[in-house]
Design an enzyme around this catalytic site. Structure first.
Site: not given
Ligand code: SF4
Ligand code: SAH
Length: 369
Positions: A96, A109, A116, A120
């Site tokens: 996206e 963005c 990922c 997190c």
């Molecule tokens: Fe990856 Fe953490 Fe960034 Fe989300 S916040 S994209 S999990 S590094």
């Protein structure tokens, strides 16, 4: 493999690589400049339209190269003007990309990975797992698609004035492709965006920050989210590998080498009852006292798989006031585009997850061992 798949995609090549490509064809290096302008300034993907090159050269290019951008599968504009694209990168995967207009400014963005690995706890991208890095063509392709959406426009009109690498993925874990794409963003013959208006956001890949300092001087945003290691370990698992002191030291090094004074951006996602107490704000003020920075507070954006809650605006303002009174420029990021799920942390795309949760933490451990 089909013949088409073997063609070189010129979309992701920054100037030097494109010059080397033309040289390898026995052509003049300046052809790269013409092709850059056709592709990025005029949005052209058909060599036949590149009319300042001879027919013979265009035919030669068609045999070995192509200009292939991502396929748009969704394009919607929110009530507040925020526009979101879902772009398919291959059969099972899409990312996206969001454009946030704000007066004269248009901030795009951009995503760097499909999913990922870093997981997190407050981020929906992390929850969806990880498939692969985007290629340089797929990263810059998001800017290319967004810009094309506003064509034809006067060359002086700039629908996209800023780019932030804050979409899906950790950009420093896809280093080379992200650097190539950022170079194209800043290239005068392509998008001509100034280095101050291209921002890489990282959750804290310390060796990546030092490596970045060797090759570029784009703006840097650090996703901190907590004023101490105990709390940050819970929110950003990568903190166990690169704790706060190391992260802030690397951030200082990044800016210290620049001839001009510039500030880091510290991002702090504010989560109710987790990191939103006034003590946290005081602790943060002390922690950051030696780092020239501005602080961006992002009220947590909820998503279905998360138990975290968004704090009240009053609580976020109180947090902000503590920081302001300690002398910091601290702003609250207004939530944009949440009616189309385009707000921070709501970007999920479609990820054909190739990891299992247990393996994902191993991926964290393997980051630059
Ligand atoms: Fe990856 Fe953490 Fe960034 Fe989300 S916040 S994209 S999990 S590094
Ligand atoms: N991986 C990079 C860049 C992408 S995330 C990074 O972590 O910095 C971009 C920003 O959105 C980060 O600051 C991230 O912490 C924040 N974010 C992620 N999920 C969020 C959520 N649910 N609500 C608000 N902000 C979120």
């Amino acid at each position: 493999m089909t013949g088409a798949a073997e063609k070189i995609n010129l979309l992701g090549m920054p100037k030097e690589k494109l010059e080397a490509f033309f040289e390898s064809l026995g052509e003049k290096r300046f052809r790269a400049q013409q092709v850059l302008q056709w592709i990025h300034q005029w949005g052209v993907d058909d060599f036949d339209q590149m009319t300042n090159m001879s027919k013979a050269l265009r035919e030669k290019l068609k045999l070995v190269a192509e200009v292939r951008g991502p396929e748009v599968v969704f394009d919607e504009t929110s009530k507040d003007g925020t526009r979101k694209w879902v772009m398919r990168m291959d059969n099972g995967n899409s990312v996206e990309t969001v454009l946030i207009p704000d007066g004269e400014r248009g901030t795009l963005c951009v995503s760097s990975q499909i999913g990922c690995t870093l997981d997190c706890t407050f981020c929906s991208t992390g929850k969806r797992g990880f498939n692969r890095n985007l290629t340089a063509a797929e990263v810059i392709g998001q800017v290319w698609v967004a810009r094309k959406a506003f064509m034809p426009f006067d060359i002086n009109d700039r629908p996209i004035t800023n780019v932030v690498m804050m979409g899906m993925g950790e950009p420093l874990l896809n280093f080379d492709n992200v650097v190539d794409a950022m170079n194209l963003m800043m290239e005068d013959l392509a998008y001509g965006i100034s280095k101050r208006r291209v921002t890489l956001s990282t959750s804290g890949v310390v060796p990546g920050i030092d490596k970045l300092a060797e090759v570029t001087d784009v703006s840097l945003a650090i996703s901190l989210h907590a004023p101490n290691d105990e709390l940050r370990n819970k929110l950003v698992p990568l903190n166990k590998k690169y704790p706060i002191a190391e992260l802030l030291a690397a951030t200082k090094r990044y800016f210290a080498r620049l001839p001009e004074k510039r500030k880091a951006t510290i991002e702090y996602t504010v989560i109710e009852g987790v990191n939103d107490q006034l003590e946290h704000a005081h602790e943060l003020a002390v922690l950051l006292r030696d780092l020239p920075c501005k602080i961006n507070l992002i009220p947590f954006n909820p998503f279905p798989e998360s138990d975290f809650k968004r704090p009240s605006m009053n609580a976020t303002r109180r947090f902000q006031t503590v920081l302001n009174e300690a002398g910091y420029v601290a702003t609250i990021r207004t939530t944009r585009g949440d009616d189309i799920d385009a707000a921070c942390g709501q970007l999920v795309g479609r990820v054909d997850d190739r990891t299992r949760r247990s393996q994902r933490y191993i991926a964290v451990q393997q980051v630059n061992p």
